[in-house]
Scaffold this active site. Structure first.
Site, PDB file in Angstrom:
ATOM      1  N   ASP B  29       0.841  -1.181   0.000  1.00  0.00           N
ATOM      2  CA  ASP B  29       0.000   0.000   0.000  1.00  0.00           C
ATOM      3  C   ASP B  29       0.888   1.248   0.000  1.00  0.00           C
ATOM      4  O   ASP B  29       1.452   1.618   1.031  1.00  0.00           O
ATOM      5  CB  ASP B  29      -0.903  -0.028   1.238  1.00  0.00           C
ATOM      6  N   GLU B  81      28.757   2.880   3.622  1.00  0.00           N
ATOM      7  CA  GLU B  81      28.574   1.442   3.791  1.00  0.00           C
ATOM      8  C   GLU B  81      28.485   0.781   2.412  1.00  0.00           C
ATOM      9  O   GLU B  81      28.167  -0.394   2.298  1.00  0.00           O
ATOM     10  CB  GLU B  81      27.346   1.124   4.643  1.00  0.00           C
ATOM     11  N   CYS B 113      24.842   4.481   8.928  1.00  0.00           N
ATOM     12  CA  CYS B 113      24.534   5.811   8.391  1.00  0.00           C
ATOM     13  C   CYS B 113      25.333   6.945   9.019  1.00  0.00           C
ATOM     14  O   CYS B 113      25.110   8.105   8.678  1.00  0.00           O
ATOM     15  CB  CYS B 113      23.049   6.103   8.529  1.00  0.00           C
ATOM     16  N   ARG B 200      10.875  -2.994  14.377  1.00  0.00           N
ATOM     17  CA  ARG B 200      10.548  -1.873  15.271  1.00  0.00           C
ATOM     18  C   ARG B 200      11.649  -1.557  16.275  1.00  0.00           C
ATOM     19  O   ARG B 200      11.670  -0.464  16.840  1.00  0.00           O
ATOM     20  CB  ARG B 200       9.234  -2.173  16.014  1.00  0.00           C
ATOM     21  N   THR B 202      14.447  -0.822  15.545  1.00  0.00           N
ATOM     22  CA  THR B 202      15.259   0.262  14.971  1.00  0.00           C
ATOM     23  C   THR B 202      14.766   1.643  15.415  1.00  0.00           C
ATOM     24  O   THR B 202      15.445   2.639  15.180  1.00  0.00           O
ATOM     25  CB  THR B 202      15.239   0.224  13.420  1.00  0.00           C
ATOM     26  N   HIS B 235      19.680  12.857  11.447  1.00  0.00           N
ATOM     27  CA  HIS B 235      19.701  11.756  10.481  1.00  0.00           C
ATOM     28  C   HIS B 235      18.273  11.480  10.033  1.00  0.00           C
ATOM     29  O   HIS B 235      17.342  11.536  10.832  1.00  0.00           O
ATOM     30  CB  HIS B 235      20.326  10.498  11.085  1.00  0.00           C
TER      31      HIS B 235
END
Lengths: 131, 349
Positions: B29, B81, B113, B200, B202, B235
């Protein structure tokens, strides 16, 4: 091996930094640098860095590329005239081949030119992009 | 001695893919991604663009603004990276292309990152220690998410470069700090093509804990509060996280808007908050204070407080502005072209 690392490295001054040789006698700019001036045969030169701005002098569209450029076709191969009169042959990237025109302003940008398979050395250099 | 940024530059590939074009392929979606993560499109590198090529162009733009002799650059750090070589530093090609060799210390950095801000931290510190006259730090990535994975909607490409010095500054570095713990929220094992992430996990224990932790540590260290800053950049793994983190700290949308690029750029990983900083420097006025906090999974955040100097007005027009690169000359590609450009299609021998 299609790319010889030693040969790739020898070409770094011209490929990486656009270094050319300007004849002390007649002012002719040779790119890549030469030991003897093709215009006056003078042997004294100073190193100059080419201005990356230029225009498309003439071009062709490659539809059947050599093996190293497989996957990139169709791509534009052009003779680009830089601001100081030097002409370089290079690809024109980031453009629809149908939109390229002679006289089109371009600028040389650092790009990946070819690579020796998945494990070999990567050759970097310059391609023209629309200015 | 004041140290800081002498010149800065950015690079954004011209190609873009729209999120609905990715979602359509995987039966997802699109609206939930666009609304939930505030992501609309992302940059896509061409076959001839990689971390090294983007680093070179961004660094050349930084050199133009710095107006320095490249031979005075004593250190080159590329954070990424997605270095093209597993063994052979991207910085070797970068330094050679700039004409900064051979008296130059060089290292490639990796910290998900925040590899770009790691380089900025080290570069500024080396200049401050008097070890080098100028130091170059680049954050650049052409990151990939596995096909169909949530990361595929955000993983993008871009680069930012900063030359540090002690003279002719465009922004002084007033304070810097790091906030780091062992937090396994995202990783890529040796020889693996795509990274894995812990869903999650993260979020709160990873991104927010470290980003907020570093920002608070930084403001305490520098004796500042959110109202003291003209701009803030965090970030930006998606559009939602940085705005939420900033609001939790007390920053306003107006302070964050200029450096908030991810909705239309995607997550440029090591380039993310550094590219945001370049967009801010493009419009900042002398005296403006900027807070920047990066985040790298694994996990850690680097924080910086910058103050813009009057020299910014002399140099900002010397290279393209980041938002111009982001908003103009776009080439939209469909998913098939994107899959081809990113090497996601298995080819015959």
């Amino acid at each position: 091996m299609s790319l010889n690392p030693a040969r790739v490295a020898r070409e770094f001054p011209s490929r990486y930094r656009l270094e050319a040789a300007k004849c002390a006698g007649c002012g002719h700019v040779a790119f890549p640098a030469r030991l003897v001036c093709p215009a006056c045969r003078g042997t004294k030169h100073t190193a100059v860095t080419l201005d990356p701005a230029g225009k498309v002098l003439t071009f062709t569209v490659i539809h059947v590329p050599p093996a190293e450029f497989k996957g990139q076709a169709p791509y534009v191969l052009a003779v680009v005239e830089l601001a100081d009169g030097v002409r370089v042959t290079c690809q024109v990237a980031d453009v629809d081949p149908a939109a390229v025109k002679t006289g089109m302003p371009v600028s040389l940008e650092f790009r990946r030119i070819q690579e020796d398979g998945e494990a070999g050395v990567i050759a970097y250099g310059h391609k023209a992009v629309p200015a | 001695m004041s140290v800081g940024i002498v010149g800065y530059g950015s690079y954004v590939p011209r190609r873009r893919i729209k999120l609905p074009d990715i979602a359509r392929v995987w039966g997802a979606d699109a609206e939930s991604y666009e609304r939930g993560l505030e992501l609309h499109e992302k940059s896509v590198p061409a076959r001839d663009e990689d971390t090294i090529t983007m680093a070179v162009t961004a660094a050349r733009r930084a050199l133009k603004r710095a107006g320095i002799d490249p031979l005075t650059i004593g250190a080159v750090y590329v954070g990424s990276e997605s270095h093209p070589y597993a063994v052979k530093p991207s910085g070797t090609v970068l330094a050679e292309a700039l004409g900064a060799t051979p008296a130059v210390h060089c290292a490639d950095l990796e910290f998900a990152c925040k590899a770009g801000s790691e380089g900025m931290f080290i570069a500024a510190s080396l200049v401050k220690a008097g070890e080098v006259q100028h130091a170059l730090a680049v954050g650049a990535d052409t990151s990939q998410g596995a096909p169909g994975d949530a990361l595929e909607y955000s993983a993008a490409a871009g680069a930012a470069a900063f030359i540090f010095g002690a003279d002719k500054l465009v922004a002084t570095l007033d304070a810097q700090c790091s906030f780091m713990t062992d937090t396994p929220d995202f990783w890529r094992r040796e020889y693996m093509h795509y990274p894995r992430h812990a869903g999650r996990f993260t979020g709160e224990p990873a991104y927010f804990k470290h980003t907020l932790g570093a920002a608070k540590m930084l403001m305490e260290k520098s004796g500042t509060k959110p109202a003291d800053f003209a701009f803030a950049v965090f970030h930006q793994p998606n559009g939602k996280f940085p705005m939420r983190a900033g609001k939790m700290l007390g920053f306003t949308t107006e302070q964050m808007q200029q450096g908030w690029l991810s909705p239309w750029l995607g997550n440029t990983y090591s380039g993310a908050s550094p590219i945001g900083l370049t967009a801010i420097l493009d419009i900042a006025k002398p005296g403006d204070r900027i807070l920047m906090v990066s985040y790298g999974s694994g996990s850690g955040s680097d924080g910086f407080v910058w103050t813009v100097t009057p020299r910014i007005d002399e140099v900002r027009a010397l290279a393209p502005h980041t938002r111009v690169l982001l908003d103009t000359n776009k080439i939209y590609v469909d998913y098939g072209t994107y899959a081809k450009l990113r090497g996601k299609i298995r080819m015959g021998e």
